[in-house]
Enzyme design. Structure first.
Site, PDB file in Angstrom:
ATOM      1  N   LYS A 184     -15.387 -52.217 -35.891  1.00 46.61           N
ATOM      2  CA  LYS A 184     -15.085 -51.642 -34.575  1.00 46.61           C
ATOM      3  C   LYS A 184     -15.596 -52.568 -33.462  1.00 46.61           C
ATOM      4  O   LYS A 184     -16.143 -53.622 -33.729  1.00 46.61           O
ATOM      5  CB  LYS A 184     -15.687 -50.236 -34.478  1.00 46.61           C
ATOM      6  CG  LYS A 184     -15.267 -49.312 -35.640  1.00 46.61           C
ATOM      7  CD  LYS A 184     -13.794 -48.924 -35.592  1.00 46.61           C
ATOM      8  CE  LYS A 184     -13.261 -48.322 -36.875  1.00 46.61           C
ATOM      9  NZ  LYS A 184     -13.720 -46.975 -37.182  1.00 46.61           N
TER      10      LYS A 184
HETATM   11  C1  LIG Z   1     -13.638 -45.760 -38.110  1.00 47.24           C
HETATM   12  C2  LIG Z   1     -12.958 -44.474 -37.801  1.00 47.24           C
HETATM   13  C3  LIG Z   1     -13.547 -43.217 -38.044  1.00 47.24           C
HETATM   14  C4  LIG Z   1     -14.814 -43.035 -38.809  1.00 47.24           C
HETATM   15  O1  LIG Z   1     -15.857 -43.796 -38.411  1.00 47.24           O
HETATM   16  P1  LIG Z   1     -17.027 -44.172 -39.429  1.00 47.24           P
HETATM   17  O2  LIG Z   1     -18.059 -44.734 -38.514  1.00 47.24           O
HETATM   18  O3  LIG Z   1     -16.472 -45.162 -40.405  1.00 47.24           O
HETATM   19  O4  LIG Z   1     -17.472 -42.908 -40.097  1.00 47.24           O
HETATM   20  C5  LIG Z   1     -12.876 -42.094 -37.603  1.00 47.24           C
HETATM   21  N1  LIG Z   1     -11.685 -42.160 -37.003  1.00 47.24           N
HETATM   22  C6  LIG Z   1     -11.068 -43.332 -36.806  1.00 47.24           C
HETATM   23  C7  LIG Z   1      -9.744 -43.347 -36.120  1.00 47.24           C
HETATM   24  C8  LIG Z   1     -11.674 -44.526 -37.212  1.00 47.24           C
HETATM   25  O5  LIG Z   1     -11.040 -45.697 -37.022  1.00 47.24           O
END
Ligand SMILES: *Cc1c(COP(=O)(O)O)cnc(C)c1O
Length: 386
Positions: free
Chosen positions: A180
């Site tokens: 991210k």
């Molecule tokens: C990455 C992501 C999540 C979950 O995040 P984590 O930190 O991996 O638990 C939820 N929704 C979307 C759209 C994501 O890209």
């Protein structure tokens, strides 16, 4: 292998973590508070509650809203499973509303069709880093008394009509997974302007236990100067251990300081891809709405469904770590088993799924690496516009 996304860690990030390792508090210390305040300030809202993943943040948001058995929450099918799983965690039912064919963002008219007397909330996903149509979703939510949640795990730093993602919905969720925009290793946060929701989420991330006298259910504060003993705490709800550490938040704070550079680089890479694919008939980037400032967590293109898997395998063989975001959630065996979802329920998402492929985009991707991606793609799909 050039992966589709990866973290960027510099010496300052490392120093920030090492400094915290030498401090008294490794968890639930000053770095957590500081990270929450900085993210909330950055997006322009009053409260941030940091937890140990984006998934935990989604769960906390559903808990704070009091979502429960008998409730329905509308979600898009083109997302990571966690967007819908958080509804199931609360014993409620996720209802899938199909996406817009050009942007793959949740389609507000499909949302409207799915609203029932049981609907409590809508979770929009700012897919790939482009904000949903939040004005239209807001009108729908207000007309039907629903809460708006933004799964902005792709969209830290994105803007909609001049407003930052985070300030658009009633609650907004970010993830700090390494792919991210900024990372804490694992981590997540909910930002909101609602103090009561923030308080409920803070309880939820730590067992439902509080040391705040004002929240005690079982402590008689009379006479008014009476104080509980120092050891005293109460569990006033059922929560989890979803706490994030100070070590992680030290990294998060340092990464947040680099966010604008990260975003600028992602936008630069996207622009270069856009210019390249404008000259290729067989490769179509997703559409962009006017008034949106994209954060480009993903760079998604669509190709002929007949050739997508060939392209995917060919790129992987050439060391390009492409991916597919996402298999529509309602098609997963678990969902089909527990909710009875089936192919045909979201035809736009199902058709798009067969055509999409996510190309590498991350701040440290070099121009040479990007050229390698494009060359590999052209060698598999030699379709120049005539
Ligand atoms: C990455 C992501 C999540 C979950 O995040 P984590 O930190 O991996 O638990 C939820 N929704 C979307 C759209 C994501 O890209």
């Amino acid at each position: 292998m050039i992966s589709y996304g990866r973290q960027s860690i510099d010496q300052e990030d490392i120093n920030a973590v090492v400094e915290t390792l030498k401090s008294d508090l490794l968890t639930t210390g000053p770095k957590v508070d500081e990270f929450e305040r900085r993210v909330a300030d950055y997006v322009g809202v009053n409260h941030g509650v940091a937890v140990n993943s984006g998934t935990a943040a989604l769960h906390a948001a559903m808990f704070a809203l009091g979502i429960g058995p008998g409730d329905e929450v509308i979600v898009p099918p083109i997302t990571f499973a966690a967007t819908a799983n958080c509804v199931l965690y609360m014993g409620a039912r996720p209802v899938f509303a199909d996406v817009d064919p050009d942007t793959l963002l949740i389609n507000p008219s499909e949302v409207e069709r799915r609203i029932s007397s049981r609907t409590r909330a809508i979770i929009g996903v700012d897919y790939a880093g482009q904000p949903c149509d939040w004005d239209v979703l807001r009108r729908l939510a207000d007309a039907h008394g629903l809460v708006l949640v933004d799964d902005a795990c792709h969209a830290l730093g994105a803007e909609y009509k001049g407003l930052k993602v985070g300030a658009l919905a009633d609650m907004t969720v970010f993830s700090f997974h390494p792919v991210k925009h900024i990372t804490t290793g694992e981590g997540g946060m909910v930002v909101t302007n609602a103090p009561d929701s923030a308080q409920r989420m803070a309880l939820f991330r730590s067992h439902g236990i509080t040391r705040e006298q004002a929240l005690f259910a079982d402590f008689d504060p009379r006479p008014s100067d009476r104080r509980p003993p120092a050891f005293y705490y109460e569990q006033i709800d059922l929560g989890y251990n979803y706490r994030i550490t100070d070590i992680q938040c030290a990294l998060g704070i340092s990464q947040l300081g680099r966010l604008e550079v990260f975003l600028a680089r992602r936008r630069e890479i996207a622009k270069r891809y856009d210019e390249t694919f404008a000259g290729m008939a067989g490769v179509r980037p997703l559409a962009m709405h006017d008034g949106n400032l994209h954060a480009y967590h993903l760079y998604v293109v669509r190709v002929d469904a007949q050739r997508r898997d060939e392209l995917f395998n060919g790129l992987r063989e050439r060391g390009i770590g492409v991916n597919v975001h996402y298999i529509p959630v309602h098609l997963h065996p678990y969902y089909r088993k527990v909710l009875g979802t089936a192919p045909g329920q979201c035809p736009v998402a199902e058709a798009a799924y067969k055509e999409i492929i996510s190309l590498p985009i991350f701040p440290d991707l070099t121009e040479e690496e990007q050229d390698r991606v494009v060359q590999a793609l052209k060698s598999i799909l030699p379709m120049e516009k005539s």
